[in-house]
Write an enzyme that holds these catalytic residues in place. Structure first.
Site, PDB file in Angstrom:
ATOM      1  N   PHE A 131      -2.729  -9.099  49.416  1.00 15.69           N
ATOM      2  CA  PHE A 131      -2.581  -8.371  50.677  1.00 15.69           C
ATOM      3  C   PHE A 131      -3.199  -6.995  50.504  1.00 15.69           C
ATOM      4  O   PHE A 131      -2.853  -6.266  49.574  1.00 15.69           O
ATOM      5  CB  PHE A 131      -1.111  -8.221  51.071  1.00 15.69           C
ATOM      6  CG  PHE A 131      -0.929  -7.464  52.360  1.00 15.69           C
ATOM      7  CD1 PHE A 131      -1.115  -8.095  53.581  1.00 15.69           C
ATOM      8  CD2 PHE A 131      -0.602  -6.117  52.359  1.00 15.69           C
ATOM      9  CE1 PHE A 131      -0.982  -7.393  54.776  1.00 15.69           C
ATOM     10  CE2 PHE A 131      -0.471  -5.401  53.546  1.00 15.69           C
ATOM     11  CZ  PHE A 131      -0.650  -6.051  54.759  1.00 15.69           C
ATOM     12  N   ASP A 216      -5.911  -2.453  43.715  1.00 14.00           N
ATOM     13  CA  ASP A 216      -5.054  -2.084  44.843  1.00 14.00           C
ATOM     14  C   ASP A 216      -3.664  -1.818  44.266  1.00 14.00           C
ATOM     15  O   ASP A 216      -2.917  -2.753  43.978  1.00 14.00           O
ATOM     16  CB  ASP A 216      -5.025  -3.216  45.876  1.00 14.00           C
ATOM     17  CG  ASP A 216      -4.129  -2.879  47.068  1.00 14.00           C
ATOM     18  OD1 ASP A 216      -3.345  -1.906  46.971  1.00 14.00           O
ATOM     19  OD2 ASP A 216      -4.203  -3.596  48.083  1.00 14.00           O
ATOM     20  N   LYS A 245       1.595   4.224  50.030  1.00 14.25           N
ATOM     21  CA  LYS A 245       3.044   4.013  50.037  1.00 14.25           C
ATOM     22  C   LYS A 245       3.852   5.180  49.430  1.00 14.25           C
ATOM     23  O   LYS A 245       4.128   6.129  50.132  1.00 14.25           O
ATOM     24  CB  LYS A 245       3.375   2.662  49.421  1.00 14.25           C
ATOM     25  CG  LYS A 245       2.864   1.527  50.359  1.00 14.25           C
ATOM     26  CD  LYS A 245       3.612   0.233  50.265  1.00 14.25           C
ATOM     27  CE  LYS A 245       3.368  -0.627  51.486  1.00 14.25           C
ATOM     28  NZ  LYS A 245       2.342  -1.650  51.333  1.00 14.25           N
TER      29      LYS A 245
END
Ligand SMILES: *Cc1c(COP(=O)(O)O)cnc(C)c1O
Length: 402
Positions: A131, A216, A245
């Site tokens: 993702f 990532d 995040k």
């Protein structure tokens, strides 16, 4: 009721709304306390109402909130330098989100080869179950058909192979391949921690084939696995890395980090962002970094990760009918369960006041703030056990018909 909402129906929203938070706990409007093992999807690394973060935000509010990136932003310069000092990177580009950090990473990799006179090198090998965000570019990078279907032609330049299989990667390398893009720990896909020797194998393939390694670490980075970044567990360095995040501890900010020679072609006009790295956001992010890099902080995360893994093992032994596997690294933990994870997450929230999150492969994802203590880990495990007991009691009360 929800059909009355003015908002897009893109989320299967609960009606639960939170009014305030303190440490590991969130409080709903009626005052009920919830134990948070969700962290707003790995964002609230320092929990709620951290005095240092709140003070930094208040101080920044009295100064300039926003200026354009055509001016020097001292807090951004400082944050960039601190990230460079603490990582493999020499250069940083700030964004507002994880997906934008990935967009910058992809553009940087392609432009590096373009500037070297190799524009044909643009293809990126990515992984099934990954993702990378919800922009048109990052849904193509993720390759999940349920996210790309219905949104027109999928952006070209990505191929996908299963994670964990070096030969599968090797087989897809062509003269067009410019990079490998991977989450060292797949988050959404089902909390899959990739082994160190596999990550080292990817690094070697990149070195041997003139390709870049893009990580990532939007979810698994920034302390969550017990190191500042997950790549440190495998003793390799990426060429480019996307983060977000936890970076802002709740303030929306992301970043793309790169080695100096690789970022060198990203000259004026090649990329930009109106808000990315603005004074308010970078002031808060500097305060987050103060805490994450404080002596002992990552040791604590590491210890709590091991503690959580041990308690999850105990839970599996006590409830083998409900828990079939434990996964993850540090405080990015997963429990593969037999009840449908969507319903189970709702049950934990509504009946046991525990906030957790689902992931692919019917995995229950546990993402507590990094300040979690063993007492709170034990409390969460008790809530999970109580939920399993309740399911068992319901099954006895209403036996399933075979
Ligand atoms: C959340 C996430 C993203 C996307 O971040 P947004 O801020 O939602 O755009 C990208 N990659 C990973 C691994 C993520 O967990």
């Amino acid at each position: 009721m929800h059909s009355m909402s003015a908002l897009y129906g893109t989320y299967a929203r609960s009606e639960l709304a939170f009014e305030r938070g303190e440490g590991m706990r969130l409080f709903s409007q009626d005052g009920t306390a919830y134990l948070d093992f969700h962290s707003g999807i790995a964002v609230n690394a320092l929990g709620y109402n951290d005095p240092h973060l709140t003070a930094a935000l208040h101080a920044a509010a009295d100064k300039v909130w926003h200026t354009s990136n055509v001016f020097t932003i001292p807090e951004q310069e400082r944050l960039g330098q601190r990230l460079v000092d603490a990582t493999f990177a020499d250069k940083v580009f700030f964004t507002n989100s994880g997906a934008e950090a990935l967009e910058c990473a992809i553009k940087t990799a392609r432009h590096y080869f373009f500037a070297k006179g190799q524009p044909e090198k643009f293809e990126i090998i990515a992984f099934t179950g990954s993702f990378h965000g919800r922009t048109l570019g990052t849904i193509a990078a993720g390759g999940n058909a349920s996210y790309t279907e219905g949104f027109g032609p999928v952006a070209p330049g990505f191929v996908h192979v299963p994670p964990g299989d070096l030969e599968a990667v090797k087989a897809r390398i062509t003269p067009h391949t410019c990079a490998i893009l991977i989450e060292p720990v797949q988050g959404e896909g089902g909390v899959l921690a990739l082994p160190a020797d596999y990550m080292q194998g990817l690094r070697t393939l990149c070195d041997e084939n003139d390709m870049l390694l893009i990580l990532d670490e939007v979810q698994c980075g920034y302390g969550r696995t017990g190191r500042f970044f997950a790549y440190e567990w495998s003793d390799i360095e990426p060429d480019i890395m996307a983060i977000a995040k936890a970076l802002g501890g709740g303030f929306p900010i992301g970043a793309c980090l790169a080695k100096g020679d690789i970022a060198a072609s990203m000259v004026p006009g090649t990329h930009g962002s109106t808000y990315g790295g603005n004074p308010l956001g970078t002031a808060v992010a500097n305060a987050v970094l103060d805490r994450i890099l404080a002596p002992g902080f990552l040791d604590h995360v590491n210890q709590m990760g091991q503690t959580l893994a041990w308690h999850m093992q105990q839970l599996m032994q006590s409830y083998p009918q409900f828990v079939t596997e434990t996964r993850g690294r540090g405080l990015l933990a997963g429990i593969k369960i037999t009840p449908p994870v969507r319903d189970f997450v709702a049950r934990l929230r509504d009946d046991h006041q525990l906030l957790a999150i689902g992931a692919g492969d019917n995995v229950l994802r546990l993402l507590p703030p990094l300040i979690v203590t063993e007492a709170e880990i034990v409390e969460a495990m008790e809530k999970l056990a109580a939920a399993f007991e309740a399911i068992e009691a319901e099954a006895i009360a209403a036996p399933a018909v075979d």
